[in-house]
Design a protein around this motif. Structure first.
Motif, PDB file in Angstrom:
ATOM      1  N   GLN A   1       0.923  -1.182   0.008  1.00 54.89           N
ATOM      2  CA  GLN A   1       0.208  -0.219   0.276  1.00 54.89           C
ATOM      3  C   GLN A   1       0.848   1.230  -0.290  1.00 54.89           C
ATOM      4  OE1 GLN A   1      -3.895   0.031   0.371  1.00 54.89           O
ATOM      5  NE2 GLN A   1      -3.361  -1.290  -1.216  1.00 54.89           N
ATOM      6  N   MET A   2       1.799   0.987   1.154  1.00 50.30           N
ATOM      7  CA  MET A   2       2.757   2.545   0.933  1.00 50.30           C
ATOM      8  C   MET A   2       3.410   2.429  -0.514  1.00 50.30           C
ATOM      9  SD  MET A   2       4.271   2.364   4.144  1.00 50.30           S
ATOM     10  CE  MET A   2       3.994   2.275   5.895  1.00 50.30           C
ATOM     11  N   LEU A   3       3.814   1.859  -1.495  1.00 49.78           N
ATOM     12  CA  LEU A   3       4.576   1.708  -2.209  1.00 49.78           C
ATOM     13  C   LEU A   3       3.710   2.071  -3.432  1.00 49.78           C
ATOM     14  CD1 LEU A   3       7.385   2.016  -3.630  1.00 49.78           C
ATOM     15  CD2 LEU A   3       6.731  -0.741  -4.061  1.00 49.78           C
ATOM     16  N   TYR A   4       2.641   1.515  -3.672  1.00 49.30           N
ATOM     17  CA  TYR A   4       1.445   2.511  -4.152  1.00 49.30           C
ATOM     18  C   TYR A   4       0.555   3.324  -4.252  1.00 49.30           C
ATOM     19  CZ  TYR A   4      -3.392   2.384  -6.648  1.00 49.30           C
ATOM     20  OH  TYR A   4      -4.516   2.452  -7.248  1.00 49.30           O
ATOM     21  N   TYR A   5       0.463   3.634  -3.046  1.00 48.18           N
ATOM     22  CA  TYR A   5      -0.143   5.298  -3.142  1.00 48.18           C
ATOM     23  C   TYR A   5       1.806   6.409  -3.722  1.00 48.18           C
ATOM     24  CZ  TYR A   5      -3.971   4.217  -1.462  1.00 48.18           C
ATOM     25  OH  TYR A   5      -5.729   3.473  -1.351  1.00 48.18           O
ATOM     26  N   ALA A   6       2.352   6.075  -3.504  1.00 47.09           N
ATOM     27  CA  ALA A   6       3.519   7.073  -3.490  1.00 47.09           C
ATOM     28  C   ALA A   6       3.613   7.018  -5.278  1.00 47.09           C
ATOM     29  CB  ALA A   6       5.240   6.347  -2.795  1.00 47.09           C
ATOM     30  N   THR A   7       3.896   5.034  -5.749  1.00 44.21           N
ATOM     31  CA  THR A   7       4.399   5.804  -7.002  1.00 44.21           C
ATOM     32  C   THR A   7       2.927   6.287  -7.658  1.00 44.21           C
ATOM     33  OG1 THR A   7       3.219   3.891  -7.330  1.00 44.21           O
ATOM     34  CG2 THR A   7       5.706   3.375  -7.010  1.00 44.21           C
TER      35      THR A   7
ATOM     36  N   ARG B   1      13.912  -4.698  -0.703  1.00 43.96           N
ATOM     37  CA  ARG B   1      14.526  -4.739  -2.091  1.00 43.96           C
ATOM     38  C   ARG B   1      14.091  -3.396  -2.825  1.00 43.96           C
ATOM     39  NH1 ARG B   1      11.822  -9.337  -5.740  1.00 43.96           N
ATOM     40  NH2 ARG B   1       9.715  -8.521  -6.229  1.00 43.96           N
ATOM     41  N   GLU B   2      12.955  -2.553  -2.507  1.00 45.37           N
ATOM     42  CA  GLU B   2      11.959  -1.676  -3.296  1.00 45.37           C
ATOM     43  C   GLU B   2      12.830  -0.564  -3.319  1.00 45.37           C
ATOM     44  OE1 GLU B   2       9.529  -5.423  -3.290  1.00 45.37           O
ATOM     45  OE2 GLU B   2      10.545  -4.092  -1.966  1.00 45.37           O
ATOM     46  N   VAL B   3      14.084  -0.348  -2.686  1.00 43.27           N
ATOM     47  CA  VAL B   3      14.085   0.260  -1.417  1.00 43.27           C
ATOM     48  C   VAL B   3      15.538   1.834  -2.920  1.00 43.27           C
ATOM     49  CG1 VAL B   3      15.898   2.242  -0.289  1.00 43.27           C
ATOM     50  CG2 VAL B   3      14.509   0.559   0.392  1.00 43.27           C
TER      51      VAL B   3
ATOM     52  N   GLY C   1      14.652   1.669  -5.721  1.00 38.39           N
ATOM     53  CA  GLY C   1      14.026   2.325  -7.072  1.00 38.39           C
ATOM     54  C   GLY C   1      12.973   2.785  -6.530  1.00 38.39           C
ATOM     55  N   VAL C   2      13.161   3.413  -5.216  1.00 42.11           N
ATOM     56  CA  VAL C   2      12.239   4.615  -4.557  1.00 42.11           C
ATOM     57  C   VAL C   2      12.881   5.687  -4.421  1.00 42.11           C
ATOM     58  CG1 VAL C   2      11.349   5.267  -2.575  1.00 42.11           C
ATOM     59  CG2 VAL C   2      10.969   2.798  -2.762  1.00 42.11           C
ATOM     60  N   MET C   3      14.063   5.192  -4.280  1.00 41.21           N
ATOM     61  CA  MET C   3      15.233   6.156  -4.280  1.00 41.21           C
ATOM     62  C   MET C   3      15.570   6.859  -5.150  1.00 41.21           C
ATOM     63  SD  MET C   3      18.403   5.298  -1.110  1.00 41.21           S
ATOM     64  CE  MET C   3      19.102   3.689  -2.447  1.00 41.21           C
ATOM     65  N   TYR C   4      15.233   6.227  -6.221  1.00 37.68           N
ATOM     66  CA  TYR C   4      15.892   6.019  -8.134  1.00 37.68           C
ATOM     67  C   TYR C   4      14.698   7.620  -8.447  1.00 37.68           C
ATOM     68  CZ  TYR C   4      14.854   6.212 -13.400  1.00 37.68           C
ATOM     69  OH  TYR C   4      15.131   6.339 -14.885  1.00 37.68           O
ATOM     70  N   TYR C   5      13.081   6.812  -7.794  1.00 36.55           N
ATOM     71  CA  TYR C   5      12.000   7.967  -7.753  1.00 36.55           C
ATOM     72  C   TYR C   5      11.665   9.597  -6.667  1.00 36.55           C
ATOM     73  CZ  TYR C   5       9.657   3.772 -10.320  1.00 36.55           C
ATOM     74  OH  TYR C   5       9.944   2.561 -10.741  1.00 36.55           O
ATOM     75  N   LEU C   6      12.778   9.090  -5.762  1.00 40.63           N
ATOM     76  CA  LEU C   6      12.853  10.645  -5.143  1.00 40.63           C
ATOM     77  C   LEU C   6      14.062  11.156  -6.006  1.00 40.63           C
ATOM     78  CD1 LEU C   6      12.962   8.839  -2.006  1.00 40.63           C
ATOM     79  CD2 LEU C   6      11.317  11.038  -2.155  1.00 40.63           C
ATOM     80  N   ALA C   7      14.686  10.825  -5.810  1.00 40.21           N
ATOM     81  CA  ALA C   7      15.668  11.615  -7.137  1.00 40.21           C
ATOM     82  C   ALA C   7      15.557  12.097  -8.348  1.00 40.21           C
ATOM     83  CB  ALA C   7      17.674  10.941  -7.401  1.00 40.21           C
ATOM     84  N   ASP C   8      14.156  11.762  -9.257  1.00 38.89           N
ATOM     85  CA  ASP C   8      13.484  12.200 -10.299  1.00 38.89           C
ATOM     86  C   ASP C   8      12.625  13.375  -9.421  1.00 38.89           C
ATOM     87  OD1 ASP C   8      11.825  11.741 -12.725  1.00 38.89           O
ATOM     88  OD2 ASP C   8      10.333  11.735 -11.612  1.00 38.89           O
ATOM     89  N   ILE C   9      12.126  13.145  -8.471  1.00 36.18           N
ATOM     90  CA  ILE C   9      11.467  14.186  -7.796  1.00 36.18           C
ATOM     91  C   ILE C   9      12.162  15.603  -7.237  1.00 36.18           C
ATOM     92  CG2 ILE C   9       9.532  14.631  -5.885  1.00 36.18           C
ATOM     93  CD1 ILE C   9       8.261  12.236  -6.027  1.00 36.18           C
TER      94      ILE C   9
ATOM     95  N   LYS D   1      27.420  -2.276  -9.566  1.00 34.84           N
ATOM     96  CA  LYS D   1      26.519  -2.190 -10.505  1.00 34.84           C
ATOM     97  C   LYS D   1      25.535  -3.686 -10.754  1.00 34.84           C
ATOM     98  CE  LYS D   1      30.339  -0.486 -13.289  1.00 34.84           C
ATOM     99  NZ  LYS D   1      31.066  -1.051 -14.155  1.00 34.84           N
ATOM    100  N   ASP D   2      25.645  -5.003 -10.065  1.00 33.26           N
ATOM    101  CA  ASP D   2      25.099  -5.548  -9.935  1.00 33.26           C
ATOM    102  C   ASP D   2      23.543  -5.377  -8.882  1.00 33.26           C
ATOM    103  OD1 ASP D   2      26.931  -7.112 -11.129  1.00 33.26           O
ATOM    104  OD2 ASP D   2      28.088  -8.120  -9.497  1.00 33.26           O
ATOM    105  N   LYS D   3      23.638  -4.617  -7.540  1.00 32.91           N
ATOM    106  CA  LYS D   3      22.725  -4.484  -6.885  1.00 32.91           C
ATOM    107  C   LYS D   3      22.031  -2.973  -6.668  1.00 32.91           C
ATOM    108  CE  LYS D   3      25.255  -6.621  -3.128  1.00 32.91           C
ATOM    109  NZ  LYS D   3      25.326  -6.690  -1.872  1.00 32.91           N
ATOM    110  N   ALA D   4      22.733  -2.435  -8.105  1.00 35.05           N
ATOM    111  CA  ALA D   4      21.877  -0.747  -8.215  1.00 35.05           C
ATOM    112  C   ALA D   4      19.879  -1.472  -9.115  1.00 35.05           C
ATOM    113  CB  ALA D   4      22.564  -0.406  -8.987  1.00 35.05           C
ATOM    114  N   VAL D   5      19.737  -2.204  -8.262  1.00 40.15           N
ATOM    115  CA  VAL D   5      18.620  -2.324  -9.773  1.00 40.15           C
ATOM    116  C   VAL D   5      16.874  -2.468  -8.708  1.00 40.15           C
ATOM    117  CG1 VAL D   5      19.425  -5.028 -10.220  1.00 40.15           C
ATOM    118  CG2 VAL D   5      17.907  -4.900  -7.929  1.00 40.15           C
ATOM    119  N   ARG D   6      15.874  -2.039 -10.040  1.00 37.99           N
ATOM    120  CA  ARG D   6      14.462  -1.258  -9.598  1.00 37.99           C
ATOM    121  C   ARG D   6      13.751  -2.979 -10.178  1.00 37.99           C
ATOM    122  NH1 ARG D   6      15.704   2.972 -12.530  1.00 37.99           N
ATOM    123  NH2 ARG D   6      14.355   2.697 -14.572  1.00 37.99           N
ATOM    124  N   TYR D   7      12.701  -3.055  -9.886  1.00 37.63           N
ATOM    125  CA  TYR D   7      11.337  -3.868 -10.001  1.00 37.63           C
ATOM    126  C   TYR D   7      10.725  -2.575 -10.005  1.00 37.63           C
ATOM    127  CZ  TYR D   7      14.256  -7.305  -7.099  1.00 37.63           C
ATOM    128  OH  TYR D   7      15.291  -7.911  -7.028  1.00 37.63           O
TER     129      TYR D   7
END
Length: 1013
Positions: free
Chosen positions: A392-398, A431-433, A435-443, A465-471
């Motif tokens: 729910q947290m990820l859904y409403y934020a995205t 594991r989504e963190v 990706g969330v930081m990526y979206y925060l950076a975008d904002i 390089k192996d861990k910088a992933v988003r779902y």
């Protein structure tokens, strides 16, 4: 000159907004409540005692058998038949209940499985059989006992069975007849209630209300409370909510302390009156009523249902209040998280994102794995709840972020940021963190807080390089390391841009350096990270190199400015940035002679700078300091080295080519071959039009030739002829290259030598002949034949000797051309025997000999025949004729006048006579004569053959001596002479068979000769 004159340096690229693929989860409005959902079996009993079908069937069969034995129309028979009817009713009700339970179970499983596959349907086939039995039994009893005491009940049972079979109109007709016939019977009350059901099911609530109202006149009716209950629903569906509530309250009051059926109906009324409470907005009244009527355990579910109704009506705020009241009343209820999720959803539906984040945080706090609620509930439910909170947290934020991008809405971007931060607060290790930081950076980038955006991007990229992933969707990760690394640099560039506009206008003062700002340090750190991760990204690496150098330069930090300017100068000499770096660097080091000379030395090694104005200035400085010292140097090697160093330092010196040439000459004198070659080649490469260039290239070829590196020497001789074709040495150089390649016996010889032959046809004959010999030695026979046919025979005017030798090589190579080559040799010789000599004549003699030599074995196989004198005489005649043919055949070899193979032919003729003599000396047996008598008789002929053999051997020996023929055949000649003289044989066996495999001819050629081709 500024480094930052190009727009791509410290100018952030256009950065696209993040792409989110969030599907909005629409709120689903629940279906309207139209009436009670009680099963038809509730007409008779709310709960039927479960009995085995087999037992009821057994009882029914027994009673049916008993009924048949009783007299018709007897009271006893009626009693049994009524008992049978009741059993059929009980059985039908039980089976129908089972069918509905099976259906409910299947439907629930189908719904939980995502409604996949065919929707389950209620299967009433078993119960229908029993209802049909009820109709039959009822009809039979009424026909046999029309005036029985229970006729009204039996009639009613028949109508009920018809209703279950879907024959509602027939059932309604019977109900009406029953009321008319038995107006004072309690069963008429049941009939009115069933008629009410009939109209209710057709949404005719007015007629339904009338019939249910009439049923209330029959207080002894089994369906009295049911009628009260249904009157509540009729009033509700007709919009009279207070009246519906009044009916249901009456039912609750009347059913208190009643049967189990009454108790269940009371519970249904307690549940359903929530709809009336909802319509009347009587929340507190409802709670008070339930508490007063022992319904406290229903308050929670009722409040949830009430909230759902309110939300379906669009009363989201009231629905939220109801759900909060529910959570207050039952804080540890298993449905508490579900209610909180609905509160979040309703807050979103109200468009109140601030409230959404507040409620989401409450969601995480009140229903966490460590909460009192979690301790009071099952572990599986707790785990499911944690996953749901995270979702729910990820859904409403995205979703908010997606809408913010779509509408270009600043406030929504801020709201999405708040949602993302909330997610990280409660799920820092998810594991989504990243990706969330990526979206925060975008904002943050959108909000122009570039520093914050850059820090987020840096934090993500630093994961590796192996861990910088988003779902985005599902469990498949999407690697974003390269993307966030680029965005990191981009963000810090944007953050630094305003400050840079001021910095680039500042004149550097290396005596008073300025500190590097925090923004500049962030940018430099980003560059350091990016170039370490992606050194192959030339464009961005160069941008960073130039950016960092410029910051140090304009900040007046001398050491770092020199370091980074040198780096740019060395890395980008072909680009304008490299030239600009040099222009900035020289003034900084000009006052430090040592540093200036070191810098100049490094820069002058780079071709792009050697011809620049700075290069000229530096060379002038160096020349003044070093030129005089070179002439004073006595050591040849050192003088060469210093000449080379001088030439390298001052590549624009008018005499630089001479400096290189002098260095090369001195290197040769000093025995330093490698640097000498390098010096010569430098002249060739850099001063191809200077007089020293042709000589230098030629010298390199000669040096490698002396070093026995023929292949490399040939390459340089060839290069010489290509670059300087008009030089007088060009022909000799190409000829030498050809000769060297022939000596190496490589495939490269062919194109080189053919090129020479094309350019210098007058001197080409020997070269092509060497080429032919080389190909033959290397056993590249196809190539050799090709050269002979295409280059040698067609290009040059050849003597008969040259032609014969060439064709002999073709024949010796074998293949399909061998026979034709032999024929050509014979033809050329036949056209002018006197014009053929030497090697060519030898080849002619060999061919003639090979053609002739097959006769000797045949001759030797001619036997002497004994038995009678006539037989011996006849065989002697045959042998003599064979000998004559041998001499005639080998004379053709002698006639070629080739001494080499002439000796062989002479020896073979002597051997033929010697063989004849030996045959005569060992004659076959003759009847009537001893061997000695025969030998004595043949003695003259034996002597004559030996004399003839000796004569041929003598001629052969004279030929050997005269023409100095030294081969196997000359040795055999000596052996023959020794044999005839009775000496020990040293050089050959007595009989020499022809040995074509031992000759120089290929077997194919030998075959061609033997066959006379």
């Amino acid at each position: 000159m500024l480094l930052w004159h190009s727009p791509e340096h410290l100018a952030a690229q256009e950065q696209k907004r993040a792409t989110l693929e969030v599907t909005e989860r629409k709120r689903e409005k629940k279906s309207e409540k139209a009436g009670p959902s009680l099963k038809r079996s509730a007409v008779f009993a709310m709960q039927v005692e479960r009995k085995l079908v087999k037992g009821i069937d057994k009882t029914t069969r027994y009673l049916e058998k008993t009924a048949k034995s009783l007299p018709p129309r007897s009271p006893q028979r009626l009693q049994i038949l009524e008992r049978i009817l009741n059993l059929h009713m009980e059985q039908a009700t039980y089976v129908r209940s089972e069918e509905e339970r099976i259906y409910d179970k299947q439907y629930t499983a189908w719904e939980k499985g995502g409604k996949k596959g065919t929707e389950p349907r209620l299967n009433t086939s078993r119960s229908q059989g029993h209802w049909k039995a009820v109709i039959t039994e009822s009809s039979d009893i009424l026909q046999e006992y029309p005036r029985s005491e229970n006729a009204d009940q039996i009639t009613y049972n028949k109508a009920v069975a018809l209703q279950f079979l879907g024959k509602e109109k027939d059932a309604a007709r019977i109900y009406t007849q029953l009321i008319q016939k038995y107006p004072n019977s309690a069963i008429s009350g049941d009939a009115y209630a069933s008629l009410g059901d009939f109209y209710f099911d057709r949404n005719d609530f007015t007629n339904a209300q009338t019939n249910f109202g009439k049923a209330l006149k029959y207080k002894r009716s089994k369906r009295y409370l049911w009628s009260v209950f249904k009157l509540g629903w009729c009033a509700y569906n007709l919009g009279d909510y207070r009246k519906s509530l009044s009916y249901w309250k009456q039912l609750v009051s009347m059913a208190k302390g009643g049967s189990q059926q009454d108790a269940q109906l009371r519970e249904e009324a307690l549940r359903d009156m929530v709809f009336a409470f909802a319509e009347l907005k009587m929340i507190e009244e409802a709670i008070a009523y339930y508490r007063a009527n022992n319904g406290a355990n229903y308050i929670g579910p009722f409040l949830q249902l009430l909230a759902q109704i309110l939300s379906d009506q669009g009363n989201y705020a009231q629905a939220i209040n109801v759900l909060k009241r529910f959570q207050q009343i039952a804080p540890n209820d298993p449905d508490g998280p579900k209610a909180q999720k609905e509160i979040v959803s309703l807050s979103g539906a109200l468009g109140d994102l601030k409230r959404v984040w507040v409620e989401l945080e409450r969601y995480a706090q009140n229903y966490s794995a460590n909460s009192s609620w979690a301790r009071a509930n099952k572990k599986d439910l707790v785990l499911e709840t944690q996953a749901e909170i995270k979702d729910q947290m990820l859904y409403y934020a995205t979703l908010t972020h997606q809408n913010a991008i779509k509408d270009d809405n600043r406030e929504l971007n801020l709201a999405a940021k708040e949602g993302y931060l909330l997610f990280i607060k409660y799920h820092p290790k998810a594991r989504e963190v990243p990706g969330v930081m990526y979206y925060l950076a975008d904002i943050e980038y959108y909000l122009k807080d570039y520093r914050a955006a850059g820090r987020y991007y840096l934090e993500i990229a630093s994961l590796g390089k192996d861990k910088a992933v988003r779902y985005n969707k599902g469990d498949k990760p999407e690697n974003m390391h390269k993307e966030v690394s680029i965005y990191m640099v981009n963000a810090f560039v944007k953050d630094f841009e305003p400050e840079f506009k001021v910095l680039k206008k500042r004149k550097p003062d290396f005596k008073d350096p300025k500190p590097i700002s925090a923004r500049a340090r962030n940018y430099m750190k980003a560059c350091e990270k990016y170039t370490g991760w992606y050194p192959e990204d030339g464009v961005r690496v160069k941008s960073c190199d130039v950016g960092v150098a410029t910051i140090f330069y304009h900040s007046g930090q001398k050491d770092n400015a020199i370091r980074y300017l040198k780096n740019i100068a060395v890395k980008y000499p072909k680009d304008k940035e490299g030239q600009s770096a040099v222009d900035l660097l020289i003034p900084i080091v000009k006052d430090d002679r040592k540093d200036l000379l070191a810098t100049a030395d490094a820069l002058l090694k780079i071709p792009e700078y050697r011809n620049s104005k700075v290069g000229n200035d530096l060379r002038n400085i160096q020349r003044a300091a070093e030129k005089e010292d070179i002439a004073k140097e006595k050591d040849t090697l050192k003088r060469a080295q210093r000449s080379e160093a001088q030439a390298r330092k001052y590549p624009k010196d008018p005499d630089v080519d001479k400096l290189w040439y002098n260095a090369a000459v001195d290197y040769i004198k000093a025995g330093a071959i490698v640097p000498a070659i390098q010096a010569y080649l430098f002249i060739v490469q850099n001063f191809p039009d200077k007089p020293q260039a042709p000589e230098s290239l030629l010298q390199v070829g000669k040096i490698y030739e002396k070093q026995l590196e023929y292949d490399r020497a040939a390459d340089y001789f060839i290069e010489f002829t290509k670059k300087y074709p008009k030089e007088k040495e060009a022909g000799g150089a190409l000829a030498t290259a050809c000769t060297l390649q022939i000596a190496l016996n490589t495939p490269k010889a062919l194109p080189v030598c053919i090129a020479f032959a094309s350019r210098f046809p007058d001197n080409a004959l020997d070269v092509v002949e060497d080429l032919i010999i080389g190909a033959e030695r290397a056993k590249r026979y196809d190539q050799m034949v090709e050269i002979i046919r295409t280059q040698y025979l067609n290009r040059f005017k050849l003597s008969p000797n040259q032609q014969i030798v060439a064709y002999y090589r073709i024949a010796r190579a074998g293949g399909n051309d061998a026979g034709q080559a032999v024929a050509q040799i014979k033809q050329i010789f036949g056209q002018g025997p006197g014009n053929v000599s030497g090697e060519a004549l030898r080849y002619v003699g060999e061919i003639a000999f090979r053609e002739a030599d097959s006769i000797l074995p045949r001759y030797m196989k001619i036997p002497l025949v004994g038995g009678t004198v006539d037989a011996l005489a006849k065989s002697l005649e045959n042998k003599a004729n064979g000998l004559a043919q041998v001499e005639q055949t080998y004379q053709r070899v002698v006639a070629t006048k080739d001494a080499y193979w002439g000796v062989a032919a002479l020896y073979q003729m002597g051997l033929a006579h010697e063989h004849y003599a030996e045959a005569l000396a060992n004659p076959p047996a003759i009847q009537g004569a001893t061997k000695d008598d025969v030998v004595k008789e043949l003695a003259p002929q034996i002597a004559e053959r030996r004399k003839a053999a000796a004569n041929w051997y003598k001629i052969a020996q004279d030929t050997v001596t005269q023409f100095r023929v030294y081969n196997d055949w000359s040795l055999r000649v000596i052996g023959g002479i020794n044999r005839l003289a009775g000496k020990k044989v040293q050089f050959d066996d007595f009989v020499v068979q022809p040995d074509f495999l031992g000759s120089e001819l290929a077997s194919s050629m030998a075959g061609s000769v033997k066959n006379g081709k």
